[in-house]
Enzyme design. Structure first.
Site, short mmCIF file in Angstrom:
data_model
loop_
_atom_site.label_atom_id
_atom_site.label_comp_id
_atom_site.label_asym_id
_atom_site.label_seq_id
_atom_site.Cartn_x
_atom_site.Cartn_y
_atom_site.Cartn_z
N MET A 1 0.83 -1.20 0.00
CA MET A 1 0.00 0.00 0.00
C MET A 1 0.87 1.25 0.00
SD MET A 1 -2.98 1.33 0.07
CE MET A 1 -3.18 3.10 0.05
N HIS B 1 6.10 -0.21 -7.97
CA HIS B 1 4.69 0.17 -8.15
C HIS B 1 4.25 1.14 -7.05
CE1 HIS B 1 0.37 -0.65 -9.13
NE2 HIS B 1 0.23 -0.41 -7.83
N GLU B 2 4.48 0.77 -5.80
CA GLU B 2 4.01 1.62 -4.70
C GLU B 2 4.75 2.95 -4.71
OE1 GLU B 2 1.35 0.56 -3.70
OE2 GLU B 2 1.56 -1.59 -4.10
N ASN C 1 0.74 4.39 1.05
CA ASN C 1 0.55 5.52 1.97
C ASN C 1 1.68 6.54 1.81
OD1 ASN C 1 -1.45 3.81 3.35
ND2 ASN C 1 0.37 2.68 3.97
N1 BES Z 1 -3.37 0.65 -3.65
C1 BES Z 1 -3.08 -0.73 -3.78
C2 BES Z 1 -3.32 -1.51 -2.53
C3 BES Z 1 -4.76 -1.77 -2.18
C4 BES Z 1 -5.52 -2.60 -2.95
C5 BES Z 1 -5.34 -1.24 -1.08
C6 BES Z 1 -6.85 -2.85 -2.60
C7 BES Z 1 -6.64 -1.48 -0.75
C8 BES Z 1 -7.41 -2.29 -1.51
C9 BES Z 1 -1.62 -0.95 -4.19
O1 BES Z 1 -1.04 0.10 -4.87
C10 BES Z 1 -1.61 -2.10 -5.13
O2 BES Z 1 -2.08 -1.97 -6.22
N2 BES Z 1 -1.09 -3.23 -4.70
C11 BES Z 1 -1.08 -4.45 -5.45
C12 BES Z 1 0.29 -4.80 -5.97
C13 BES Z 1 0.64 -4.08 -7.22
C14 BES Z 1 2.04 -4.35 -7.64
C15 BES Z 1 -0.29 -4.37 -8.37
C16 BES Z 1 -1.54 -5.54 -4.50
O3 BES Z 1 -1.57 -5.28 -3.29
O4 BES Z 1 -1.90 -6.60 -4.98
ZN ZN Z 2 -1.44 0.22 -6.90
#
Ligand code: BES
Ligand code: ZN
Length: 881
Positions: free
Chosen positions: A282, A316-317, A284
């Site tokens: 995430m 990504h983050e 943040n």
């Molecule tokens: N913003 C998301 C995390 C998230 C997803 C928070 C759903 C709350 C609900 C984060 O940037 C994200 O996309 N994470 C992916 C990994 C990414 C490399 C595609 C994940 O957590 O699967």
């Molecule tokens: Zn994301």
């Protein structure tokens, strides 16, 4: 009605949220100050929030203050210091406009929450004694009452008080501004820390962490010469496993400067790794929180794939800092604005770091396995959905992976310079705002001068377009006629033509490229493209680099596929040619109309022995498709899939390769072995992937020699990338030694939760008759903890998603097992339950007996009265769609 039948309750219909109903907020927030008094079962939060009337809405007269809040005990509330008693609702609270002093006021309130009881892992919770938060999408409302929507952006100040002994480290977003001691109380020494984030942000980017943590530190000087401190926080003992994540972070930061002109904007960037996390990671602001599996790595515990994922997810983050944080989404319907774009950026980064050909093949495999799968079933929806009940259910492959493809097509259409210009305009025009897809598209229109109104259908129209190709060759003129159709999806029956960039190259009969890659823009239902001045009939290479997320329906003659596998200058299409042939052979074996052709085996032998190719690429070409892929193909052609028959066919294909190419495979296995110390870079990972592919094909024959090779590799490996595939091959092929090795492995790694996840997953994925019983036994193993999402996914998720023969057992025991566990987990963690429940989305692909069994389990889940809205929405959409 029988007198003893259960009472029929009419479930309250779930409230859905619609894009069309969007209204700007009545009240905006200037600043937020939060004081946390941390205690495991009774954490108190004092919030002080300055609200002002949204000027956009002011003309509409006075407005109530409506705040979101869930599972909060309200201790006190005041407006401008005067106590108030708001009306409490199930969703939050309401303070009538009449009680508000005017267009600007200070809201203070104190809430109490119970982090220890928070098993849903949303809001503030405790993981292995560590306090941490997860606020996206709507978790902040479980901390305090707030307008918990992304278009309300505010400056945050945070003060944290906690026990020094259990929580020596206190973190929040932004910069640290103060720390100190507090007078000891009954629970021991307490201390505090204060943080301030100068960048206005939506509440979903809020984060707080407190616990016993150690940090791996580094720093980076930005292009403009500012020094940024970088810290990765982990549990004591894990500090030696952060180097690769740190290195990835620095490379990602440099890459965003070099390719997008984007610098980091605080003096401190922190990452915290936690063991209990619903997702991967995430973004943040200034304080990313990661599932520990995407941070911690050492050669002994992590595989090459783990390293690649760490690199991609850290990037990504980090990339979200610009695409998501500084410019965020107006509402959750715009989720692809940040996620699709950021996935596209992390894919470009991985391509630059690891090679574009293999990265693209990997990305397309994932797109087809997850997104084409989603489009084919009841959960199909547009990249920008128009309605949802639970937003957590819309972090989907369509929003992410297809969302990234849409960005990639835009880049193809406007060119790399046009793309950079459009993004620069987007950053310049919208920095600090909460935006929509229309605003993003407008930047591309303004920067490129192109009308993108037809292109915009990619965001609103669900379904995977089918492309058909017809050729004509006459008097030196070659004509390609392309046509497109998109099959209906739930709630969307009529589809319009899309703008499809089709990258095409033409090859001459001797394998020379007579026409280098050209992008044909298909905009109509059917269109012809003519090429003049060719000396002989060319062989087309269509959809090079997979230039659009479509299915090409073309019966490429076998000889032509073999030719492309040998000669195409586009590496993606070389791989695709081999893949297409393998799929056709599998389909022929299953319906009894075909056999394994010698030409296919020869083609594979040619790739195997061609040292001019990147080893990672050769490993990919030599991979025989999986059961799920063939099931999707069968269903896509209107058939019904039988996983057992598919398994038998694919097994026969692997055995044939193993037998007929055994000399080559053994030779290549020996020659790709390396004595050099393990290094996770792509140049070393490629030969390992090829070596392990050879081992897998050799072992598919069941030969004792191959098993001995695998056992030696397992016993002598000094790294997980060699040990895990060797163990997996032995377990999955049912080698006699497998059980003893599994025990050794467990004994050696029982202290390491991430390695134990691998141990669970490889057993759950074994395509063997005894697997379900074994997995059932493992649910009672001391190393299994079903409330930990990684463990639940490793054992139960893998059985359902990565073991089709066992999950689809004809007696329905696999379905029953999954449903039992989903019902159990739902009461504890709805978000993870709903995601794993999605594995039922393919149920209509299978024979009617299996369909009926799956439907019965979905209905059983739907019958649970207390089911979460997350899981209920998923199950009901699957049953209806
Ligand atoms: N913003 C998301 C995390 C998230 C997803 C928070 C759903 C709350 C609900 C984060 O940037 C994200 O996309 N994470 C992916 C990994 C990414 C490399 C595609 C994940 O957590 O699967
Ligand atoms: Zn994301």
């Amino acid at each position: 009605m029988r007198p003893d039948s259960a009472p029929q309750s009419t479930p309250t219909p779930q409230q859905s949220t619609r894009l069309a109903d969007y209204r700007a907020p009545d009240w905006l927030v200037d600043s937020v100050a939060l004081d946390f008094d941390l205690a495991p079962s009774a954490t108190r939060i004092k919030a002080r929030i300055i609200f002002h009337r949204n000027p956009e809405r002011a003309g509409e007269g006075p407005a109530d203050l409506v705040l979101d809040g869930r599972l909060l005990a309200l201790v006190s509330a005041a407006v401008d210091g005067r106590p108030v008693e708001p009306e409490l609702t199930r969703e939050g609270l309401r303070l009538p406009a009449a009680l508000l002093p005017g267009d600007r006021f200070t809201w203070t309130c104190e809430t109490e929450i119970d982090p220890k009881a928070n098993t849903a892992l949303e809001g503030l919770y405790i993981s292995k004694g560590m306090y941490c938060t997860q606020c996206e999408a709507e978790g902040f409302r479980k901390i305090t009452f707030y307008p918990d929507r992304p278009d309300v952006m505010a400056r945050f100040r945070v003060r944290i008080e906690a026990d020094r002994a259990t929580a020596p480290v206190l973190l929040a977003n932004g910069n640290p501004t103060a720390t100190g001691d507090l007078p000891a109380d009954h629970s021991g020494d307490r201390h505090y820390a204060e943080w301030e984030d100068p960048h206005p942000k939506p509440a979903y980017l809020f984060a707080l962490v407190a616990g016993d943590l150690v940090s791996h530190d580094d720093s980076l000087t930005t292009a403009s010469g500012r020094e940024v401190a970088l810290k990765i926080y982990v549990r004591p003992g894990d500090e030696g496993k952060c180097a690769y994540a740190m290195d990835s972070l620095k490379r990602a930061m440099r890459w965003d400067e070099a390719t997008h002109g984007r610098e980091y904007d605080l003096d401190l960037f922190m990452i915290v790794a936690v063991d209990d996390f619903n997702m991967g990671a995430m973004e943040n602001k200034g304080l990313n929180i990661f599932n520990s599996k995407y941070i911690l790595a050492s050669p002994e515990t992590a595989t090459d794939r783990d390293y690649a994922l760490i690199e991609a997810i850290v990037a990504h983050e980090y990339f979200h800092n610009w695409t998501g944080n500084r410019i965020t989404c107006r509402d959750w319907f715009q989720l692809c604005l940040k996620e699709g774009l950021t996935v596209f950026r992390d894919q470009q980064f991985s391509g630059d770091e690891r090679g574009h050909a293999v990265t693209r093949i990997d990305d397309v495999k994932i797109l087809r396995a997850r997104q084409f799968r989603e489009d084919q079933g009841p959960l199909a929806h547009p990249v920008r959905p128009e309605e949802y009940i639970e937003i957590n259910n819309f972090y989907t492959a369509t929003v992410y992976e297809k969302g990234a493809e849409v960005i990639g097509m835009l880049r193809t259409l406007v060119g790399p310079e046009g793309y950079r210009k459009a993004l620069d305009l987007y950053f310049q025009r919208h920095d600090g705002q909460a935006c929509t897809i229309e605003q993003f598209r407008q930047c591309f229109e303004d920067a490129s001068g192109r009308d993108l109104s037809q292109f915009a259908r990619w965001w609103s129209q669900a379904g995977t377009p089918r492309l058909t190709v017809e050729e004509d060759w006459q008097d030196g003129r070659y004509t390609l006629t392309l046509s497109q159709t998109t099959p209906p999806t739930p709630g969307q029956t009529d589809k319009l033509p899309l703008v499809i960039p089709v990258a095409v190259g033409l090859l001459g009969p001797n394998g020379d490229e007579v026409l280098p890659t050209q992008v044909l823009e298909l905009t109509e239902a059917e269109q012809s493209f003519t090429f003049e001045g060719l000396g002989s009939r060319p062989i087309p290479s269509i959809l090079r680099g997979f230039s659009a997320p479509v299915i090409v329906e073309r019966q490429t003659p076998d000889a032509e596929s073999a030719f492309l596998l040998a000669h195409d200058t586009d590496p993606f299409n070389r791989w695709e040619a081999g893949r297409g042939t393998a799929v056709r052979i599998a389909l022929g074996l299953i319906d009894g109309t075909g056999d394994i052709s010698g030409a296919w085996v020869e083609g594979m032998a040619a790739v195997l022995t061609d040292d001019s190719h990147d080893p990672a690429f050769r490993a990919m070409v030599l991979e025989v498709p999986g059961i799920d892929e063939i099931s999707r193909e069968i269903a896509g052609r209107g058939g019904l899939a039988d996983p057992d028959a598919i398994h038998t066919a694919l097994r026969e294909m692997r055995q044939t390769l193993g037998n007929e190419l055994s000399t080559h495979l053994t030779h290549l296995y020996e020659s790709t072995k390396s004595d050099r110390p393990y290094s996770p870079d792509a140049a070393s990972a490629g030969p390992r992937a090829l070596k392990n592919r050879c081992l897998g094909l050799l072992a598919a024959t069941g030969s004792a020699d191959a098993f001995a090779l695998a056992e030696t590799q397992f016993r002598t490996a000094d790294n997980m990338s060699d040990a895990l595939p060797a163990l997996t091959i032995l377990v999955h092929e049912g080698a006699p030694v497998a059980d003893a090795l599994l025990e050794d492995f467990h004994a050696r790694w029982q202290h390491d939760p991430l390695v134990i996840d691998k141990w669970l997953a490889l057993q759950a994925a074994a395509p063997l008759p005894g697997t379900l019983a074994r997995v059932e036994a493992l649910t009672g193993h001391p190393s299994f903890d079903w409330k930990n999402p990684n463990k639940f996914r490793a054992l139960i998720g893998v059985l359902a998603a990565a073991n089709p023969v066992v999950f689809h057992r004809p007696d329905g025991a696999g379905y029953r097992f999954l449903a039992d566990w989903l019902i159990r987990l739902d009461a504890v963690n709805p978000q993870t339950t709903a995601r794993v429940a999605g594995t039922f989305e393919t149920f209509r692909r299978y024979d009617t007996a299996r369909q009926a069994l799956m439907r019965a389990e979905l209905e059983r889940i739907a019958g649970v009265e207390s089911l979460s809205k997350n899981t209920r929405e998923m199950v009901e959409r699957m049953l209806a769609g």
